[in-house]
Scaffold this motif. Structure first.
Motif, mmCIF file in Angstrom:
data_model
loop_
_atom_site.group_PDB
_atom_site.id
_atom_site.type_symbol
_atom_site.label_atom_id
_atom_site.label_comp_id
_atom_site.label_asym_id
_atom_site.label_seq_id
_atom_site.Cartn_x
_atom_site.Cartn_y
_atom_site.Cartn_z
ATOM 1 N N VAL A 360 0.872 -1.087 0.004
ATOM 2 C CA VAL A 360 -0.308 0.131 0.014
ATOM 3 C C VAL A 360 0.799 1.356 0.029
ATOM 4 C CG1 VAL A 360 -1.847 1.297 1.192
ATOM 5 C CG2 VAL A 360 -1.736 -1.243 1.179
ATOM 6 N N ALA A 361 1.998 1.229 1.019
ATOM 7 C CA ALA A 361 2.821 2.432 1.046
ATOM 8 C C ALA A 361 3.402 2.374 -0.590
ATOM 9 C CB ALA A 361 3.907 2.188 1.850
ATOM 10 N N THR A 362 3.881 1.548 -1.050
ATOM 11 C CA THR A 362 4.346 1.563 -2.395
ATOM 12 C C THR A 362 3.571 2.249 -3.361
ATOM 13 O OG1 THR A 362 5.675 -0.392 -2.017
ATOM 14 C CG2 THR A 362 5.452 0.302 -4.085
ATOM 15 N N ALA A 363 2.239 1.771 -3.408
ATOM 16 C CA ALA A 363 1.143 2.387 -4.280
ATOM 17 C C ALA A 363 1.177 3.928 -3.941
ATOM 18 C CB ALA A 363 -0.207 1.715 -4.153
ATOM 19 N N PHE A 364 1.067 4.243 -2.736
ATOM 20 C CA PHE A 364 1.090 5.744 -2.535
ATOM 21 C C PHE A 364 2.381 6.299 -2.979
ATOM 22 C CE2 PHE A 364 -2.167 4.984 0.849
ATOM 23 C CZ PHE A 364 -2.975 5.970 0.687
ATOM 24 N N LEU A 365 3.333 5.714 -3.032
ATOM 25 C CA LEU A 365 4.759 6.221 -3.484
ATOM 26 C C LEU A 365 4.807 6.760 -4.851
ATOM 27 C CD1 LEU A 365 7.565 7.252 -2.665
ATOM 28 C CD2 LEU A 365 8.154 5.065 -2.698
ATOM 29 N N LEU A 366 4.390 5.700 -5.765
ATOM 30 C CA LEU A 366 4.397 5.675 -7.100
ATOM 31 C C LEU A 366 3.174 5.940 -7.756
ATOM 32 C CD1 LEU A 366 5.870 1.956 -7.321
ATOM 33 C CD2 LEU A 366 7.195 4.219 -7.198
ATOM 34 N N LYS A 367 3.110 7.539 -7.656
ATOM 35 C CA LYS A 367 1.944 8.242 -8.175
ATOM 36 C C LYS A 367 2.130 8.385 -9.655
ATOM 37 C CE LYS A 367 0.182 10.099 -3.928
ATOM 38 N NZ LYS A 367 0.042 11.466 -3.047
ATOM 39 N N ASN A 368 3.412 8.664 -10.030
ATOM 40 C CA ASN A 368 3.649 8.889 -11.326
ATOM 41 C C ASN A 368 3.506 7.758 -12.259
ATOM 42 O OD1 ASN A 368 5.879 8.951 -13.625
ATOM 43 N ND2 ASN A 368 5.509 11.123 -13.192
ATOM 44 N N LYS A 369 2.782 7.886 -13.342
ATOM 45 C CA LYS A 369 2.359 6.527 -14.077
ATOM 46 C C LYS A 369 3.738 5.925 -14.690
ATOM 47 C CE LYS A 369 -2.489 7.040 -15.328
ATOM 48 N NZ LYS A 369 -3.388 6.950 -16.522
ATOM 49 N N SER A 370 4.504 6.886 -15.164
ATOM 50 C CA SER A 370 5.618 6.198 -15.913
ATOM 51 C C SER A 370 6.621 5.662 -14.970
ATOM 52 C CB SER A 370 6.556 7.493 -16.516
ATOM 53 O OG SER A 370 5.837 7.940 -17.577
ATOM 54 N N ILE A 371 6.693 6.113 -13.643
ATOM 55 C CA ILE A 371 7.588 5.476 -12.640
ATOM 56 C C ILE A 371 7.046 4.222 -12.210
ATOM 57 C CG2 ILE A 371 8.678 5.707 -10.272
ATOM 58 C CD1 ILE A 371 8.910 8.713 -10.874
ATOM 59 N N TYR A 372 5.567 4.157 -11.813
ATOM 60 C CA TYR A 372 4.621 2.994 -11.703
ATOM 61 C C TYR A 372 5.041 1.864 -12.508
ATOM 62 C CZ TYR A 372 0.623 0.054 -10.440
ATOM 63 O OH TYR A 372 -0.171 -0.769 -10.264
ATOM 64 N N TYR A 373 4.874 2.149 -13.927
ATOM 65 C CA TYR A 373 4.890 1.041 -14.871
ATOM 66 C C TYR A 373 6.418 0.558 -15.191
ATOM 67 C CZ TYR A 373 0.097 1.491 -16.129
ATOM 68 O OH TYR A 373 -1.360 1.773 -15.952
ATOM 69 N N SER A 374 7.263 1.413 -14.853
ATOM 70 C CA SER A 374 8.562 0.907 -14.963
ATOM 71 C C SER A 374 9.046 -0.002 -13.752
ATOM 72 C CB SER A 374 9.509 2.319 -15.095
ATOM 73 O OG SER A 374 9.263 3.215 -15.896
ATOM 74 N N TYR A 375 8.423 0.339 -12.575
ATOM 75 C CA TYR A 375 8.720 -0.447 -11.548
ATOM 76 C C TYR A 375 8.119 -1.663 -11.642
ATOM 77 C CZ TYR A 375 8.596 -1.677 -6.491
ATOM 78 O OH TYR A 375 8.743 -2.083 -5.267
ATOM 79 N N ILE A 380 8.502 -7.491 -12.810
ATOM 80 C CA ILE A 380 8.217 -8.734 -13.399
ATOM 81 C C ILE A 380 9.437 -9.418 -14.098
ATOM 82 C CG2 ILE A 380 7.040 -9.422 -15.745
ATOM 83 C CD1 ILE A 380 5.018 -7.288 -15.278
ATOM 84 N N LEU A 381 10.287 -8.731 -14.541
ATOM 85 C CA LEU A 381 11.653 -9.219 -14.779
ATOM 86 C C LEU A 381 12.282 -10.316 -13.841
ATOM 87 C CD1 LEU A 381 13.367 -6.502 -16.919
ATOM 88 C CD2 LEU A 381 12.245 -8.478 -17.842
ATOM 89 N N LEU A 382 12.598 -9.512 -12.743
ATOM 90 C CA LEU A 382 13.006 -10.346 -11.542
ATOM 91 C C LEU A 382 11.949 -11.398 -11.051
ATOM 92 C CD1 LEU A 382 14.448 -7.463 -9.330
ATOM 93 C CD2 LEU A 382 15.884 -9.195 -10.613
ATOM 94 N N LEU A 383 10.830 -11.279 -11.194
ATOM 95 C CA LEU A 383 9.822 -12.260 -10.908
ATOM 96 C C LEU A 383 10.079 -13.678 -11.583
ATOM 97 C CD1 LEU A 383 7.426 -13.810 -9.404
ATOM 98 C CD2 LEU A 383 5.891 -12.296 -10.831
ATOM 99 N N SER A 384 10.283 -13.390 -12.950
ATOM 100 C CA SER A 384 10.547 -14.238 -13.970
ATOM 101 C C SER A 384 11.918 -15.010 -13.756
ATOM 102 C CB SER A 384 10.390 -13.771 -15.386
ATOM 103 O OG SER A 384 9.286 -13.204 -15.732
ATOM 104 N N LEU A 385 12.752 -14.197 -13.517
ATOM 105 C CA LEU A 385 14.196 -14.851 -12.940
ATOM 106 C C LEU A 385 14.028 -15.888 -11.804
ATOM 107 C CD1 LEU A 385 17.299 -15.222 -13.564
ATOM 108 C CD2 LEU A 385 17.550 -13.049 -12.143
ATOM 109 N N PHE A 386 13.711 -15.137 -10.867
ATOM 110 C CA PHE A 386 13.593 -15.746 -9.581
ATOM 111 C C PHE A 386 12.697 -17.175 -9.518
ATOM 112 C CE2 PHE A 386 14.340 -11.702 -6.981
ATOM 113 C CZ PHE A 386 15.698 -11.543 -7.432
#
Length: 397
Positions: A360-375, A380-386
């Protein structure tokens, strides 16, 4: 309206009310299962001593039972024995998840499939519970973003593996949900189930008390007998302690077992060791010691230690950032989860999965759409690797 029509309408209403978590669950889990299956088909697991397989002839299922899954399998089929293995004692594992595996296995006669059913059903229900909890408290946008962040977290494959994270997330979310609705008995009941799932569940009483006090504006004169219902939340851990005292003569055996695990694979001095090894030559060469020659060995993945250390600092940053945004009870829960987990920091990424207020805190932090989608993309890349690493017996968390 007859019974069938009413039932049909109720089902349609339930699906409509939970459309987002349902869609998110199936998209994320189907994608992960396909990814792990293809990785096992295209990159066969090395045939090394000590590596067991749950379904070597069914690669769609095989990649989801690794490492600690063997303990839950054995407890679910044979019960606790408290014998010391190379890693630790099975009494470090709390009983609710193995018990559910036992119950499911009674009907389907496949202990690993039973574990997968428990974890994935629990995760689906946890997403639904969280969706309603977070929507009521923070609004639908933050709720949806928080759930997406949970599903794409680099360690979220554990929610579908034979591990306890899913059922703990479910029980914790329900505990907070019902207490937010001032249904303290039901909230404490779910907290008791959390306390029978993981050691960190034993501390849920504290944030629930803080939540209760917040609801009465910290006015002690407004405390009612319903407050006492919160102490039911301790029964899960108490029942397990009673079992340990009866069976092994030590009600605190789970603490001794946890110390053994912590001392062997996840001690705090390794945090210092990570900083000592941060040299450019080491990072560029990828040579982290003699054990790097055996990539499946849990100690070889120096890079994972660095990632877990980052998760620890990220958690503290999110807690500091969101003190005024997500509420004191949820901050308390997050802090206690981090503090209990820090002694075994090599699993920090996995342990923080259940600290849903951090998402929830991360959702509040990433208000900028570009930063949110980059995050999201990076996650997703790390999730695939792990996920691929885990399925191939690499130590992840």
């Amino acid at each position: 309206m007859n019974f069938l029509d009413e039932t049909h309408n109720n089902i349609k209403y339930w699906i409509a009310s939970n459309h987002f978590p349902l869609k998110l669950f199936f998209i994320s889990r189907i994608g992960l299962f396909i990814l792990v299956y293809l990785s096992l088909v295209m990159i066969p697991i090395a045939d090394l001593p000590g590596l067991w397989r749950s379904h070597p002839d069914n690669l769609l299922l095989d990649g989801w039972s690794r490492w600690d899954s063997g303990y839950y399998r054995d407890i679910g089929t044979q019960g606790y024995n408290n014998t010391t293995t190379q890693v630790g004692q099975d009494t470090a594992m709390f009983p609710l998840y193995p018990l559910l595996i036992y119950l499911f296995n009674f009907f389907i006669n496949d202990v690993h499939v039973a574990g997968l059913l428990v974890t994935n059903i629990s995760f689906l229900l946890a997403l639904i519970a969280l969706f309603h909890l977070l929507s009521k408290k923070y609004g639908s946008k933050i709720a949806q973003q928080s759930l997406v962040l949970i599903c794409v977290n680099p360690f979220s494959f554990y929610f579908s593996a034979v591990y306890t994270e899913s059922i703990f997330l479910l029980t914790t979310a329900c505990a907070f949900y019902f207490c937010e609705q001032k249904q303290y008995f039901l909230g404490a009941f779910w907290a008791a189930l959390a306390g029978a799932t993981k050691f960190v569940g034993s501390i849920l009483l504290i944030p629930l008390i803080v939540l209760y006090l917040e609801q009465i504006d910290y006015d002690w004169r407004k405390i009612k007998p319903s407050f006492l219902a919160l102490f039911i939340s301790t029964l899960g851990t108490i029942f397990y302690m009673t079992f340990l005292a009866t069976r092994f003569g030590n009600p605190l055996q789970f603490i001794d077992s946890q110390k053994q695990w912590s001392g062997q694979i996840n001690s705090l001095p390794q945090i210092v060791g990570i900083f000592q090894s941060l040299s450019p030559d080491l990072i560029l060469s990828g040579n982290y010691g003699e054990q790097s020659a055996t990539p499946i060995h849990m100690y070889s993945l120096w890079g994972m230690n660095l990632i877990h250390l980052f998760c620890l600092f990220w958690a503290f940053f999110l807690i500091a950032f969101s003190i005024k945004k997500i509420g004191i009870p949820y901050i308390v829960f997050s802090i206690l989860t981090v503090l209990i987990s820090v002694s075994r920091f090599q699993g920090m990424g996995r342990y923080l999965l259940v600290a849903f207020p951090l998402f929830v805190a991360t959702a509040f932090l990433l208000k900028n759409k570009s930063i949110y989608y980059s995050y999201l993309y990076f996650n997703i890349l790390l999730l695939s690797l792990f996920s691929i690493m885990f399925s191939h017996w690499y130590w992840v968390a």
